[in-house]
Enzyme design. Sequence first.
Site, PDB file in Angstrom:
ATOM      1  N   LYS A   1       2.259  -3.285   6.487  1.00  0.00           N
ATOM      2  CA  LYS A   1       2.531  -3.481   5.054  1.00  0.00           C
ATOM      3  C   LYS A   1       4.033  -3.364   4.778  1.00  0.00           C
ATOM      4  CE  LYS A   1      -1.372  -4.656   3.546  1.00  0.00           C
ATOM      5  NZ  LYS A   1      -1.545  -5.963   2.874  1.00  0.00           N
TER       6      LYS A   1
ATOM      7  N   SER B 211       0.830  -1.206   0.000  1.00  0.00           N
ATOM      8  CA  SER B 211       0.000   0.000   0.000  1.00  0.00           C
ATOM      9  C   SER B 211       0.861   1.251   0.000  1.00  0.00           C
ATOM     10  CB  SER B 211      -0.861  -0.004   1.264  1.00  0.00           C
ATOM     11  OG  SER B 211      -1.469   1.242   1.464  1.00  0.00           O
TER      12      SER B 211
ATOM     13  N   TYR C 266      -1.366   0.105  10.354  1.00  0.00           N
ATOM     14  CA  TYR C 266      -1.667  -0.531   9.069  1.00  0.00           C
ATOM     15  C   TYR C 266      -0.477  -0.394   8.110  1.00  0.00           C
ATOM     16  CZ  TYR C 266      -3.350  -1.176   4.366  1.00  0.00           C
ATOM     17  OH  TYR C 266      -3.449  -1.580   3.056  1.00  0.00           O
TER      18      TYR C 266
HETATM   19  C1  WQD Z   1      -9.177  10.395   0.297  1.00  0.00           C
HETATM   20  C2  WQD Z   1      -9.229  11.894   0.519  1.00  0.00           C
HETATM   21  C3  WQD Z   1      -9.745  12.539   2.759  1.00  0.00           C
HETATM   22  C4  WQD Z   1     -13.899  11.140   2.761  1.00  0.00           C
HETATM   23  C5  WQD Z   1      -6.762   5.481   2.755  1.00  0.00           C
HETATM   24  C6  WQD Z   1      -5.645   4.872   3.520  1.00  0.00           C
HETATM   25  C7  WQD Z   1      -4.644   4.305   2.576  1.00  0.00           C
HETATM   26  C8  WQD Z   1      -5.292   3.328   1.625  1.00  0.00           C
HETATM   27  C9  WQD Z   1      -6.473   3.925   0.943  1.00  0.00           C
HETATM   28  C10 WQD Z   1      -5.441   1.019   2.111  1.00  0.00           C
HETATM   29  C11 WQD Z   1      -8.570  12.346   1.822  1.00  0.00           C
HETATM   30  C12 WQD Z   1     -10.805  12.996   1.812  1.00  0.00           C
HETATM   31  C13 WQD Z   1     -12.595  11.424   2.424  1.00  0.00           C
HETATM   32  C14 WQD Z   1     -14.828  12.207   2.912  1.00  0.00           C
HETATM   33  C15 WQD Z   1     -13.068  13.751   2.371  1.00  0.00           C
HETATM   34  N1  WQD Z   1      -5.733   2.192   2.354  1.00  0.00           N
HETATM   35  N2  WQD Z   1     -12.184  12.709   2.230  1.00  0.00           N
HETATM   36  N3  WQD Z   1     -14.365  13.477   2.695  1.00  0.00           N
HETATM   37  O1  WQD Z   1      -7.011   8.473   3.382  1.00  0.00           O
HETATM   38  O2  WQD Z   1      -6.100   8.800   1.034  1.00  0.00           O
HETATM   39  O3  WQD Z   1      -6.220   6.549   1.982  1.00  0.00           O
HETATM   40  O4  WQD Z   1      -7.352   4.506   1.892  1.00  0.00           O
HETATM   41  O5  WQD Z   1      -5.628  -0.019   2.052  1.00  0.00           O
HETATM   42  O6  WQD Z   1      -3.663   3.698   3.320  1.00  0.00           O
HETATM   43  O7  WQD Z   1      -5.045   5.867   4.324  1.00  0.00           O
HETATM   44  O8  WQD Z   1      -8.297   7.627   1.351  1.00  0.00           O
HETATM   45  O9  WQD Z   1     -10.571   7.650   0.507  1.00  0.00           O
HETATM   46  O10 WQD Z   1     -10.205   7.895   3.008  1.00  0.00           O
HETATM   47  O11 WQD Z   1      -9.591   9.758   1.499  1.00  0.00           O
HETATM   48  O12 WQD Z   1     -12.714  14.933   2.205  1.00  0.00           O
HETATM   49  O13 WQD Z   1     -16.008  12.026   3.200  1.00  0.00           O
HETATM   50  O14 WQD Z   1     -10.604  12.266   0.629  1.00  0.00           O
HETATM   51  O15 WQD Z   1      -9.512  13.507   3.748  1.00  0.00           O
HETATM   52  O16 WQD Z   1      -7.961  13.563   1.575  1.00  0.00           O
HETATM   53  P1  WQD Z   1      -6.867   7.990   2.020  1.00  0.00           P
HETATM   54  P2  WQD Z   1      -9.746   8.176   1.624  1.00  0.00           P
END
Ligand code: WQD
Length: 325
Positions: free
Chosen positions: A145, A117, A141
């Site tokens: 990884k 990841s 997490y």
């Molecule tokens: C994306 C962006 C949020 C929801 C995570 C894990 C990573 C990987 C994938 C693995 C961020 C913003 C989100 C909302 C928002 N995991 N957001 N409003 O955090 O980049 O990655 O998932 O298996 O390790 O950390 O993904 O989709 O949660 O967020 O503004 O309602 O969208 O702050 O900037 P993230 P995400």
Amino acid sequence: MTWLVTGGAGYIGAHVVRAMVEAGHGVVVLDDLSTGDVARLPADVPLVVGSTLDRPLLGTVLREHAVVGVLHVAAKKQVGESVEQPLRYYRENVEGLRVVLEAAVDAGVGRFLLSSSAAVYGMPDVDLVTEDTPCRPISPYGETKLAGEWLVRATGRAAGMGTVSLRYFNVAGAAAPELADPGAFNLVPMVFERLDAGEPPRVFGDDYPTPDGTCIRDYIHVADIASAHVAAVRRLTERPDSTDLVLNIGRGEGVSVHEMLAVIGEVTGLDTTPVVTPRRAGDPARVVASAERIAQELGWKARFGVAEMVSSAWSGWRRQHPAQS
Ligand code: WQD
């Protein structure tokens, strides 16, 4: 020539299974069905229901199916949960992997692929993250990884096993509605959930040092993730001895939260004007892959864009949550 896909009944694993079958590979799945679903698997793919921690079971599966390679996709994957339950994450993601590796070595399996990841990078301070960007995970997490990658690499070198670790960036979309992610833990499904509830989507902070103030990510279609596995399997089949790779899977293109909301609005026809809430802890401003190395090593490139991710995710969401009206 059968490959074992651990976690093959999960969201990403089922896409990998489908792509492997379409490419003509034999597949057997090991899944504990904690988040996996049998309905995601093609009828003719054997499923063994069990845990990656079950060493005798793994030995039996590898032997009985004459497995030539392992795609280890099974893992716990929620960052927040890993902060609350680090012991569980280390047990399932590191000890589970160690057991699968040990069984593979004992069975003489010469090829191994690990789902890793972008979480291994933590808060990268570069525009494009290469595989040489320092790994400084900021969650248990991400730590599991990274430790997993080390374990795979060290075992591969010691046992003469070809290995690949694939670092997924932000996975979205579905190759078919029935394969969509049933959870709502990432931006796209979280927005769908709010829209269905008649609530405005939330933006977690718009004061980041980015052009529109919202966080930038490298979103990648799950079908592209799956095709990267097939490309890695080809490489592991042709040259197992010289394969010792860690590769990003991304598109190399940054998309902000506001830009994603605009695409979701276009695809769904719904108003995605958001409310801005405070920043979420631990969110880096920008995480975008360099996808150069995987192009060089495997000749792989992403095919799908954000519109295809969102529209396919929306079809899957609607299947799971039929509109009330
Ligand atoms: C994306 C962006 C949020 C929801 C995570 C894990 C990573 C990987 C994938 C693995 C961020 C913003 C989100 C909302 C928002 N995991 N957001 N409003 O955090 O980049 O990655 O998932 O298996 O390790 O950390 O993904 O989709 O949660 O967020 O503004 O309602 O969208 O702050 O900037 P993230 P995400």
